[in-house]
Design an enzyme around this catalytic site. Structure first.
Site, PDB file in Angstrom:
ATOM      1  CG  ASP A   1      -6.928   7.367   5.138  1.00 14.48           C
ATOM      2  OD1 ASP A   1      -7.390   6.256   4.837  1.00 14.48           O
ATOM      3  OD2 ASP A   1      -6.066   7.535   6.028  1.00 14.48           O
TER       4      ASP A   1
ATOM      5  CD  GLU B   1     -11.262   1.197  -1.127  1.00 12.29           C
ATOM      6  OE1 GLU B   1     -10.223   0.543  -1.335  1.00 12.29           O
ATOM      7  OE2 GLU B   1     -12.398   0.685  -1.004  1.00 12.29           O
ATOM      8  CD1 TRP B   2      -6.811   1.964   4.283  1.00 13.38           C
ATOM      9  CD2 TRP B   2      -8.970   1.830   4.906  1.00 13.38           C
ATOM     10  NE1 TRP B   2      -7.127   3.108   4.974  1.00 13.38           N
ATOM     11  CE2 TRP B   2      -8.444   3.044   5.375  1.00 13.38           C
ATOM     12  CE3 TRP B   2     -10.294   1.513   5.190  1.00 13.38           C
ATOM     13  CZ2 TRP B   2      -9.202   3.967   6.085  1.00 13.38           C
ATOM     14  CZ3 TRP B   2     -11.067   2.419   5.899  1.00 13.38           C
ATOM     15  CH2 TRP B   2     -10.519   3.631   6.331  1.00 13.38           C
ATOM     16  N   GLY B   3      -8.689  -1.224   0.124  1.00 15.91           N
ATOM     17  CA  GLY B   3      -9.229  -2.390  -0.581  1.00 15.91           C
ATOM     18  C   GLY B   3     -10.592  -2.813  -0.075  1.00 15.91           C
TER      19      GLY B   3
ATOM     20  CG  ASP C   1      -2.911   1.450   7.704  1.00 16.80           C
ATOM     21  OD1 ASP C   1      -3.539   1.549   6.630  1.00 16.80           O
ATOM     22  OD2 ASP C   1      -2.925   2.331   8.589  1.00 16.80           O
TER      23      ASP C   1
HETATM   24  C1  GLA Z   1      -4.863   5.276   7.518  1.00 22.21           C
HETATM   25  C2  GLA Z   1      -4.012   5.048   6.272  1.00 22.21           C
HETATM   26  C3  GLA Z   1      -2.546   5.187   6.646  1.00 22.21           C
HETATM   27  C4  GLA Z   1      -2.292   6.569   7.242  1.00 22.21           C
HETATM   28  C5  GLA Z   1      -3.209   6.813   8.426  1.00 22.21           C
HETATM   29  C6  GLA Z   1      -3.144   8.250   8.914  1.00 22.21           C
HETATM   30  O1  GLA Z   1      -4.665   4.267   8.461  1.00 22.21           O
HETATM   31  O2  GLA Z   1      -4.262   3.793   5.711  1.00 22.21           O
HETATM   32  O3  GLA Z   1      -1.714   4.975   5.519  1.00 22.21           O
HETATM   33  O4  GLA Z   1      -2.510   7.537   6.241  1.00 22.21           O
HETATM   34  O5  GLA Z   1      -4.569   6.529   8.104  1.00 22.21           O
HETATM   35  O6  GLA Z   1      -4.024   8.500   9.958  1.00 22.21           O
END
Ligand code: GLA
Length: 399
Positions: free
Chosen positions: A158, A191-193, A213
């Protein structure tokens, strides 16, 4: 022949440049770990259980996946997400929560392996995880070795609490640490893009999140699809766009919407990481049957897992809410998705030319109805429910 000053300086320049090139190669070799040749499949604790993870839960999940048909359908990785870790030892080794994992991570890994499954774990490339547990920044090498000693097969990393750090650098450090860990470990970048991972992550990890997410709502599915679909040209065996884990079975969407969610992930060659309570999937309830029908649909899974490894893309969207998606498959057939985003049932027609077929006839199979038409001419069309899909596999018939 005496070495002139000019010759000496060119020699020094040559040595310096060669040194820089060797160092650059060493610090950033393209990822070639031979793993994830098809999109990873498995289960992860986060969507349903959040921080409420324990050895008991994970063992129960492994038991269920081995018994409820999921393992046989291809689900492999059992991944503990955030909150399993509590501290670092004086030597810097990460310490698991001994109240929740009394037998330790090695024993849990052994249990998962004994079920014919693989062991996944979560950490964060920054200073702390998203839930404030110790992160791996500065501990990449020791953490990778620790995971290897526990038998970890998959690590999701993450990006919380990473202020001032460079994503590409930190994830590359983890890639190198994993490569030196002595174990083959699938590397999932999360890293969510936010740092254009589609530009650099194929050389670093096996999969990378393209989005924030997921949540268990239809609007979330649409948002993630629209983001991840853009990068279809980047995906290939060993390197996948990841629009986040599945919500199928968590209760926030209709059966039709969950079918669409699953179908779209398969069309996008996305990782299929279930996020529901798989322990109740064998219940006699209608809800459990619906979840089984979706997560265990082998014909849809086969589209996701096709060895050609091409991410499907949108080939028709007129009007924009009525889409046709196509994914070429290894045997020369094509997966075709008729996707209705509108709020009313709608007729969607896909002409063979639009889906890339030169032939005028094809055999067409409906991957949700499990029915087949031996000869279809020129186009497929269907009335598709609102928020629903019709998913087809089309084999051209030579003239
Ligand atoms: C981030 C990630 C999620 C999950 C949470 C856990 O938000 O994108 O997929 O792993 O952290 O805290």
């Amino acid at each position: 022949m005496p070495i002139t000053l000019r010759r000496l300086s060119s020699l020094i320049a040559f040595v310096l440049i060669a040194g820089v090139l060797v160092a650059a190669r060493r610090s950033a070799p393209p990822l070639d770990n031979g793993l994830a040749r098809t999109p990873p499949m498995g289960w992860n604790s986060w969507n349903k259980f959040g921080c409420n993870v324990s050895e008991e839960l994970i063992r129960g999940v492994a038991d269920a996946i081995a018994a409820n048909g999921m393992r046989d359908a291809g689900y492999q990785f059992v991944t503990i997400d955030d909150c399993w870790q509590v501290a670092r030892s004086p030597q810097g080794t990460i310490v698991a929560d001994s109240a929740r994992f009394p037998h330790g991570m090695k024993a849990l890994g052994d249990y998962i392996h004994a079920k014919g499954l693989k062991f996944g774990i979560y950490t964060d490339a920054g200073r702390k995880t998203c839930e404030g547990r110790p992160g791996s920044y500065g501990y990449e090498a020791i953490d990778a070795r620790t995971y290897a000693s526990w038998g970890v097969d998959y690590v999701k990393i993450d990006w919380c609490n990473s202020e001032g750090l460079d994503a590409k650098t930190q994830y590359a450090a983890f890639r190198d640490a994993l490569a030196n860990s002595g174990r083959k470990i699938v590397f999932s970048i999360c890293e969510w893009g936010s740092n254009q991972p589609w530009e650099w992550a194929p050389a670093v990890g096996n999969l990378w999140r393209t989005t924030g997410d997921i949540s268990d709502r239809w609007t979330s599915v649409l948002t993630l699809v629209d983001l991840s679909a853009q990068y279809w040209h980047v995906a290939r065996p060993g390197a996948w766009n990841d629009p986040d884990m599945l919500e199928v079975g968590n209760g926030g969407m209709t059966r039709t919407e969950y079918r669409s969610h699953f179908s779209l992930w398969a069309m996008m060659a996305a990782p299929l990481i279930a996020g529901n309570d798989v322990r109740s999937m064998m219940d006699s309830s209608r809800a459990a049957a619906d979840v089984r029908e979706i997560l265990l649909n082998k014909e849809v899974i086969a589209v996701d897992q096709d060895s050609l490894g091409i991410q499907g893309k949108i080939v028709q969207a007129s009007p924009s809410e009525l889409q046709v998606w196509v994914k070429p498959l290894q045997d020369g057939s094509r997966a075709v998705l008729l996707f209705n985003r509108a709020s009313v049932p709608s007729l969607i027609t896909a002409r063979f030319g639009t889906i890339g077929l030169k032939e005028k006839k094809a055999r067409v199979r409906d991957l949700w109805a499990h029915t087949e038409q031996a000869v279809v001419e020129n186009f497929s069309s269907a009335t598709v429910p609102s928020h629903g899909v019709v998913m087809l596999r089309v084999w051209p018939i030579a003239e």
